[in-house]
Scaffold this active site. Sequence first.
Site, PDB file in Angstrom:
ATOM      1  N   SER A  39      40.805  35.490  47.231  1.00 24.72           N
ATOM      2  CA  SER A  39      40.029  36.525  47.170  1.00 24.72           C
ATOM      3  C   SER A  39      39.016  36.665  45.721  1.00 24.72           C
ATOM      4  O   SER A  39      39.071  35.608  44.710  1.00 24.72           O
ATOM      5  CB  SER A  39      41.775  37.110  45.932  1.00 24.72           C
ATOM      6  OG  SER A  39      41.604  36.867  44.994  1.00 24.72           O
ATOM      7  N   ASP A  40      38.052  37.326  46.457  1.00 23.65           N
ATOM      8  CA  ASP A  40      37.580  38.062  45.260  1.00 23.65           C
ATOM      9  C   ASP A  40      38.188  38.986  43.607  1.00 23.65           C
ATOM     10  O   ASP A  40      39.469  38.632  43.609  1.00 23.65           O
ATOM     11  CB  ASP A  40      36.212  38.723  45.405  1.00 23.65           C
ATOM     12  CG  ASP A  40      34.676  38.776  44.512  1.00 23.65           C
ATOM     13  OD1 ASP A  40      34.946  38.510  43.769  1.00 23.65           O
ATOM     14  OD2 ASP A  40      34.448  39.608  45.749  1.00 23.65           O
ATOM     15  N   TRP A  41      37.461  38.329  42.999  1.00 21.99           N
ATOM     16  CA  TRP A  41      38.163  38.857  41.868  1.00 21.99           C
ATOM     17  C   TRP A  41      38.895  40.212  41.441  1.00 21.99           C
ATOM     18  O   TRP A  41      37.782  41.326  41.002  1.00 21.99           O
ATOM     19  CB  TRP A  41      36.992  38.430  40.145  1.00 21.99           C
ATOM     20  CG  TRP A  41      37.211  37.138  39.816  1.00 21.99           C
ATOM     21  CD1 TRP A  41      37.579  36.582  38.837  1.00 21.99           C
ATOM     22  CD2 TRP A  41      37.230  35.993  40.156  1.00 21.99           C
ATOM     23  NE1 TRP A  41      37.557  35.655  38.450  1.00 21.99           N
ATOM     24  CE2 TRP A  41      37.833  34.874  39.651  1.00 21.99           C
ATOM     25  CE3 TRP A  41      37.539  35.246  42.273  1.00 21.99           C
ATOM     26  CZ2 TRP A  41      37.784  33.445  39.758  1.00 21.99           C
ATOM     27  CZ3 TRP A  41      37.603  34.107  42.284  1.00 21.99           C
ATOM     28  CH2 TRP A  41      37.717  33.477  41.432  1.00 21.99           C
ATOM     29  N   GLY A  42      40.015  40.250  41.621  1.00 22.96           N
ATOM     30  CA  GLY A  42      40.841  41.514  41.552  1.00 22.96           C
ATOM     31  C   GLY A  42      40.322  42.219  42.650  1.00 22.96           C
ATOM     32  O   GLY A  42      41.164  43.136  42.901  1.00 22.96           O
ATOM     33  N   ALA A  43      40.484  41.324  43.792  1.00 22.25           N
ATOM     34  CA  ALA A  43      40.395  41.861  45.419  1.00 22.25           C
ATOM     35  C   ALA A  43      41.620  42.142  46.093  1.00 22.25           C
ATOM     36  O   ALA A  43      41.765  42.297  47.374  1.00 22.25           O
ATOM     37  CB  ALA A  43      39.735  41.110  46.705  1.00 22.25           C
TER      38      ALA A  43
END
Length: 819
Positions: free
Chosen positions: A297-301
């Site tokens: 995942s992207d950071w916090g996605a």
Amino acid sequence: MEFSWKTQVFILLQGLSCAFGQAWDRSLYATSPPVYPSPNTAGLGGWEDALSQANGFLSQLTLDEKVQIVTGTPGPCTGNIGPIARLGFSGLCLQDGPLAIRQATYASVFPAGLTAAASWDKGLIYQRGVYLGEEFRGKGAHIALMPVAGTLGRSATGGRNWEGFSPDPYLTGIGMDLTIRAVQSTGVQTTSKHVVGNEQETQRNPSTIFPDNTTASNIAGPPPGVGGITIEAVSSNIDDRTMHEVYLWPFADSVHAGTTSIMCSYNRINASYGCENSKILNGILKDELGFQGYVMSDWGATHSGVSSVLAGLDMTMPGGIGFTSDVPSYWGANLTGAIQNGSVPEARLDDMVRRVMTPYFYLGQDSGFPPVDPSSTDASIFTLFAPPDTWRYDFNLTSPSNVDVRGNHAHLIRELGAAGTVLLKNVNNALPLRNPQTIGVFGNDAGDFLNGPYSLSLSFGGDYEFQTQAVGGGSGTGRFTYVIPPLDAIKARANHASPDGALVQYILNNTLILQPDGLSSLLPYPPEVCLVFTKTFATEGFDRTTLELGWNGTEVVNTIARTCNNTIVITHSGGLNILPFADNPNVTAILAAHFPGQESGNSIVDVLYGDVNPSGKLPYTIARNASDYNAPVTNSTELLTTRDPNAWQADFTEGLMIDYRHFDMANITPQYEFGFGLSYTTFDIGNISVTALTDGPVSALPPPAVIAPGGNPTLWDGLYRVTVVVSNTGDVGGATVAQLYLDMGSGAPEGTPVRVLRGFEKVSVQPGESTEVAFVLTRREISYWDIVAQNWRIPSGEMTVSVGLSSRDLRQEAPLTVL
Ligand SMILES: *[C@@H]1O[C@H](CO)[C@@H](O)[C@H](O)[C@H]1NC(C)=O
Ligand SMILES: *[C@@H]1O[C@H](CO)[C@@H](O)[C@H](O)[C@H]1NC(C)=O
Ligand SMILES: *[C@@H]1O[C@H](CO)[C@@H](O)[C@H](O)[C@H]1NC(C)=O
Ligand SMILES: *[C@@H]1O[C@H](CO)[C@@H](O)[C@H](O)[C@H]1NC(C)=O
Ligand SMILES: *[C@@H]1O[C@H](CO)[C@@H](O)[C@H](O)[C@H]1NC(C)=O
Ligand SMILES: *[C@@H]1O[C@H](CO)[C@@H](O)[C@H](O)[C@H]1NC(C)=O
Ligand SMILES: *[C@@H]1O[C@H](CO)[C@@H](O)[C@H](O)[C@H]1NC(C)=O
Ligand SMILES: *[C@@H]1O[C@H](CO)[C@@H](O)[C@H](O)[C@H]1NC(C)=O
Ligand SMILES: *[C@@H]1O[C@H](CO)[C@@H](O)[C@H](O)[C@H]1NC(C)=O
Ligand SMILES: *[C@@H]1O[C@H](CO)[C@@H](O)[C@H](O)[C@H]1NC(C)=O
Ligand SMILES: *[C@@H]1O[C@H](CO)[C@@H](O)[C@H](O)[C@H]1NC(C)=O
Ligand SMILES: *[C@@H]1O[C@H](CO)[C@@H](O)[C@H](O)[C@H]1NC(C)=O
């Protein structure tokens, strides 16, 4: 599960709603088709032995440890997987970013992806990747969070357009392929990002609006306040053909090149979040493209537990719902619970662990990999949220700190900075400089750092008025060990302190330059040559609000050109700029120098003085007028006035027509076209010839074959060879880029671009000499995506191959008829 959507109603609907010619029906983009279950990795493409090692590792893990391998946790790096001492596994260190190992001291800051693309130099792009990989490795980073093919550059104002390569998917695909192979050759993993449709920063994450009309981005954890309405992240609504031919294309190259991981995006695609979109992750990446590595995942996605896991996400980063720790997390203990209560099959978790660990063994990271540099912790912004004493795991940070990993990489950085500089205009023999005795240097981009070496801040450059802009901001920035500012390099090259040297005078304050008499302190004024250094900041987190040069750069140029009839403009920019002074006769030369990295001044001086003959070409189109660009960032519904959770919809109605394809289709004359760039010499192209590389008939669709990383391997079969002869018709040696464009002819469906880039080679030629250049056209490169067949199809009838020196300077053409 079986889904009839693939061949039936869905396809018919989509055919009818084709982006071209008919009204856009947003209801077709309100859902993304479900594709389950998540395909298992089989170690295809040469990873078979590593897969068995991963299996051996997996067999020793407890359930909690399996979850640990896929759930990020606070630690010394941008992203971390915790160690398992019992198994001699020291964990995984994931580090930003695309042009430098960002969380580091004594690391190099390389030219941005955009600059690399502007060089069109495959050798230099590959070497950049090798050196980047060596630096990540030297700092103990197992996984480099790069390269970037999304943001591709759909919108001219995209805030991250400089992190990747070019809005042309073919050029970007080559950049991805070379960079991935290069980085991985050093034993470091790559993360190709962000899949997919991550084309704007504006509302890229969900935000909450509270009754008092204050807002909070949801990215760093559950927002404070009560009673808010969550407005979901922008939905990139992309039709199937555009997905394949534009936005997915360079990711197919990435998978083909063996990228070990892929980062899913913040935005939604057809109303489904990038990190829980089963059509994209299970369907397109793992099934159609045969991706064998892991999706991160992207950071916090990550916005769900069970759903994201079943949709094909294999690793969540940084682990928690926010950035503060790994609790609360949608994964972690929640994933353990979901396995225990049967909502996620343990076989799915096992596949996730295999996907994460196979690349680790494949690249030999289990033995002899350098330790994490402990200074990474000090350089981390994540320690603001999670200081080391709160970390769950005991990372081994006992090795020496502040390891210098720069090696001799500065020479490549200098060379690529120059090679990625595009000479747009050169009249009156303005360049190269012929030993001028009085030189004026102007503009807030020419000087040394005033506000520090690190523009991570997403403040849109507000703090960075006075310093050379060598890179952009956000996670894709770099922490400079040093920079060579243009002014310093010019002084050195002009030998200004010597009695034999030139008089170099300068004003770096744009506001002062714009005052009446602002230039009066320089004597003599005008000098023989006025070098105006302009800059345009760009960063993750924001899209640009204008295509003009930053800090009143255009006014600065015009002001200087009013009295200096030999004004030479240099732009340092994170993307394209409108250049309203392009036709001003006193502006004798313009150089687009992009973001060159730490050797900025040396790179530009090499070009200005002719030590390097410029050979960069535009990897995008420069319009005469900002309104000539299509596909703007979606910003139509103001966050403060909407209460509709689905208000943010980016309809990619332009289909395949972005950048030069739009200008060609709409018949708009650009200021400087895609592929354009001058040299201090001239070139011509002759003697085109096309030969078939296979005997016998070629089928319209690729022959069925076992899927390999990248998809059907026959898509990469070379079907035709095109050769031309490039001649240097001028007086000095130099390099140029022979560019091959394909017009698919009337056999291709409506909505096909006038021509698309399908090959390029940079060649160096001495005056009066010539050299042969060969291109191989693969099946994929001469096919379009057939939405009914769900396959790549070669059009019937006559196509045209052209080879030229830009997208509008085509010197040779030949027919190509396959079917
Ligand atoms: C998005 O919707 C369009 C139109 O229905 C369809 O062509 C495309 O395949 C969909 N893509 C995804 C990823 O759902
Ligand atoms: C919030 O914004 C809405 C829409 O603009 C407006 O109608 C409302 O009065 C505002 N509320 C407050 C408390 O300002
Ligand atoms: C599990 O997920 C929920 C959100 O779905 C969250 O509120 C909770 O804190 C999580 N639990 C843990 C242990 O992280
Ligand atoms: C299983 O556990 C997960 C994580 O705690 C939870 O989200 C889910 O609702 C549970 N499902 C069932 C059927 O109990
Ligand atoms: C920590 O790393 C160093 C090398 O940097 C190594 O010599 C040492 O054995 C490691 N300690 C543990 C407990 O793994
Ligand atoms: C740019 O010009 C505007 C007015 O046009 C002015 O308000 C602003 O201060 C100027 N900025 C700089 C850096 O000079
Ligand atoms: C730049 O010039 C303006 C106008 O003369 C002046 O007000 C300002 O203080 C100068 N900035 C710096 C940093 O000296
Ligand atoms: C989007 O609109 C808001 C409100 O008008 C504005 O502040 C912001 O600059 C706009 N963003 C872009 C990228 O145009
Ligand atoms: C160009 O420079 C000359 C001085 O050499 C000046 O007279 C003329 O007005 C300038 N032209 C423009 C367009 O600024
Ligand atoms: C350019 O300016 C220089 C110095 O001001 C002057 O000598 C020269 O004649 C000008 N050239 C043109 C073509 O105006
Ligand atoms: C640019 O386009 C806008 C809108 O079409 C128009 O108003 C403007 O005059 C154009 N500017 C130039 C310099 O052509
Ligand atoms: C181009 O082709 C012609 C005719 O075949 C040949 O005479 C000539 O030598 C070729 N030129 C080059 C530079 O190869």
